[in-house]
Enzyme design. Structure first.
Site, short mmCIF file in Angstrom:
data_model
loop_
_atom_site.label_atom_id
_atom_site.label_comp_id
_atom_site.label_asym_id
_atom_site.label_seq_id
_atom_site.Cartn_x
_atom_site.Cartn_y
_atom_site.Cartn_z
N TYR A 10 -45.41 2.52 -5.30
CA TYR A 10 -44.99 1.62 -4.66
C TYR A 10 -46.09 0.76 -3.86
O TYR A 10 -47.30 1.08 -3.43
CB TYR A 10 -44.36 2.18 -3.19
N SER A 15 -31.53 2.55 -2.69
CA SER A 15 -31.16 1.08 -2.53
C SER A 15 -29.72 0.98 -2.17
O SER A 15 -28.80 0.51 -2.84
CB SER A 15 -31.11 0.32 -4.02
N GLY A 20 -26.60 -5.01 -8.51
CA GLY A 20 -27.27 -5.16 -9.60
C GLY A 20 -28.52 -4.16 -9.47
O GLY A 20 -28.73 -3.40 -8.68
N1 NAP Z 1 -36.21 6.27 -7.30
C1 NAP Z 1 -36.12 5.17 -7.64
O1 NAP Z 1 -36.15 4.71 -8.84
C2 NAP Z 1 -35.96 4.07 -6.48
C3 NAP Z 1 -35.85 2.57 -6.51
C4 NAP Z 1 -35.93 1.61 -5.84
C5 NAP Z 1 -35.82 2.26 -4.34
N2 NAP Z 1 -36.05 3.75 -4.21
C6 NAP Z 1 -36.16 4.34 -2.82
O2 NAP Z 1 -35.28 3.88 -2.07
C7 NAP Z 1 -35.64 3.29 -0.72
C8 NAP Z 1 -34.39 2.10 -0.54
O3 NAP Z 1 -34.55 1.27 -1.34
P1 NAP Z 1 -34.38 -0.42 -1.04
O4 NAP Z 1 -35.45 -1.10 -0.22
O5 NAP Z 1 -33.98 -1.35 -2.24
O6 NAP Z 1 -32.97 -0.34 -0.01
P2 NAP Z 1 -31.84 -1.43 0.60
O7 NAP Z 1 -31.64 -0.79 1.85
O8 NAP Z 1 -30.68 -1.37 -0.42
O9 NAP Z 1 -32.47 -2.77 0.51
C9 NAP Z 1 -33.68 -2.95 1.72
C10 NAP Z 1 -33.70 -4.53 1.97
O10 NAP Z 1 -32.57 -5.06 2.21
C11 NAP Z 1 -32.72 -5.62 3.38
N3 NAP Z 1 -31.72 -5.62 4.14
C12 NAP Z 1 -30.91 -4.79 4.59
N4 NAP Z 1 -29.78 -5.10 5.13
C13 NAP Z 1 -29.90 -6.46 5.41
C14 NAP Z 1 -29.06 -7.43 5.71
N5 NAP Z 1 -27.74 -6.82 6.37
N6 NAP Z 1 -29.36 -8.58 5.53
C15 NAP Z 1 -30.36 -8.96 4.75
N7 NAP Z 1 -31.47 -8.00 4.43
C16 NAP Z 1 -31.02 -6.81 4.42
C17 NAP Z 1 -33.87 -5.22 3.80
O11 NAP Z 1 -34.62 -6.04 4.87
P3 NAP Z 1 -35.11 -5.80 6.13
O12 NAP Z 1 -36.47 -4.85 5.85
O13 NAP Z 1 -35.48 -6.89 6.97
O14 NAP Z 1 -34.00 -4.98 6.86
C18 NAP Z 1 -34.92 -4.63 2.60
O15 NAP Z 1 -35.84 -5.76 2.33
C19 NAP Z 1 -36.97 2.66 -1.13
O16 NAP Z 1 -37.74 2.45 -0.04
C20 NAP Z 1 -37.83 3.76 -1.93
O17 NAP Z 1 -37.87 4.86 -1.17
C21 NAP Z 1 -36.02 4.61 -5.20
#
Ligand code: NAP
Length: 314
Positions: free
Chosen positions: A52, A217, A222
């Site tokens: 990351y 996520s 997608g």
């Molecule tokens: N194992 C794997 O392959 C894998 C892959 C990807 C992720 N992960 C893990 O999963 C965690 C979460 O993934 P993710 O970050 O993709 O999760 P997510 O919660 O689906 O997406 C977060 C993003 O969406 C934005 N967001 C959330 N709610 C919103 C809204 N109502 N309006 C506008 N923007 C919004 C957030 O912005 P703000 O910060 O402004 O709220 C942030 O940029 C990661 O931190 C990581 O630890 C693991």
């Protein structure tokens, strides 16, 4: 904060964990605020990966620079190994696993990891080597528990034949608009797009083996397509989420989180937000439970979005 069992570890962990993949997008002060907001809300579980950041290790280093020994002791720290950044090369060799774990320990300013995951399947994986690496890390006290991410049933079963530690968790993409692991079971023996078994029944395998599914996520559609709270793009889904939020006197964020938590597999939701207020909105999801009708309404609307994002049939 609601606690759930964490696989066969004997640990109880918060139903929501704080993902740190985007911690490099905010200032150190803001990152610190998020960490303290999480801890104050009863979320002591933090998810990392060696890759990351713009450079490998960037996010772990930021997080590590904010830790004091007493803060670290309050936390369950999880990280992942097995990817060479920006090369398309996956690596579950003993040498890589050991080096990656040592690098993570150094960057996170700690002498033990609570959980180490294999990040994405390595086609060249040799389970005997992984078992040796895990043994060494476990015996030395450097890693307490192990798991995988993005693996199907047979990949886990192959590993389990050789590992001497149980797999505690499998971290998979799960959201209303990415309900793949759930939808396959709903379409068995049909001609519908979800019917082909693409993951070997990973949802039920994890339930049978007491392996906690961590949902990554939780708000994306997608593969990092963006958040599905886009009312213009997805009007039907958002109309339903907003209506259900009103019923429960809560936010759309909480409803989308509660949808994952409603599943009896007791998944742990990995948050991605860097905004304390949004993080706290997610935490409200543990204060109410969606009805069966609410859950199914969102399931069908999300599955529609997921199906539309699939490539056309040849
Ligand atoms: N194992 C794997 O392959 C894998 C892959 C990807 C992720 N992960 C893990 O999963 C965690 C979460 O993934 P993710 O970050 O993709 O999760 P997510 O919660 O689906 O997406 C977060 C993003 O969406 C934005 N967001 C959330 N709610 C919103 C809204 N109502 N309006 C506008 N923007 C919004 C957030 O912005 P703000 O910060 O402004 O709220 C942030 O940029 C990661 O931190 C990581 O630890 C693991």
């Amino acid at each position: 904060m609601k606690l759930i069992p964490f696989g066969a570890s004997g640990l109880s962990v918060p139903a929501i964990a704080a993902g740190c993949m985007r911690i490099n997008a905010v200032t150190k002060k803001e990152a610190g605020r998020l960490i303290h907001t999480a801890l104050d809300a009863g979320v002591n579980f933090f998810d990392h990966a060696a890759v990351y950041g713009k450079e490998a290790g960037e996010c772990e280093s930021i997080f590590g620079s904010l830790l004091t020994p007493s803060l670290r002791e309050q936390m369950i720290l999880q990280t992942k190994c097995g990817i060479h950044k920006n090369t398309g090369v996956y690596d579950f060799s003993k040498e890589h696993i050991l080096k990656s774990a040592e690098d993570s320990l150094r960057r996170l300013h700690t002498d033990y990891l609570d959980v180490l995951l294999l990040h994405r399947p390595d086609a060249l994986m040799e389970p005997e080597e992984i078992a040796e690496a895990f043994d060494r890390l476990h015996r030395s006290g450097k890693v307490r528990f192990f798991g995988v991410s993005n693996q199907n049933t047979m990949q886990m079963a192959l590993l389990e034949k050789y590992l001497r530690q149980p797999l505690i968790t499998n971290q998979l993409q799960v959201s209303i608009a990415h309900p793949a692991i759930i939808a396959q079971g709903m379409n068995v023996n049909t001609m519908k797009p979800y019917a082909p078994d693409r993951d070997g029944g990973v949802l039920n395998y994890c339930r049978l083996k007491d392996i906690t599914i961590q949902a990554w996520s939780p708000f994306q559609y997608g593969f990092f397509g963006g958040v599905f709270f886009d009312r213009e793009r997805f009007p039907k889904l958002n109309e339903a989420i907003d209506r259900i939020a009103e019923t429960h006197h809560t936010s759309n964020t909480a409803v989308a989180t509660a949808w994952i938590l409603r599943h009896p597999a007791q998944m742990q939701v990995i948050s991605g937000t860097m905004k304390p207020e949004r993080f706290l909105a997610m935490c409200q999801a543990t204060d109410f439970v969606l009805s069966r009708e609410e859950w199914y309404e969102l399931y069908y609307l999300g599955a529609e979005i997921y199906e539309a994002s699939q490539p056309p049939r040849p």
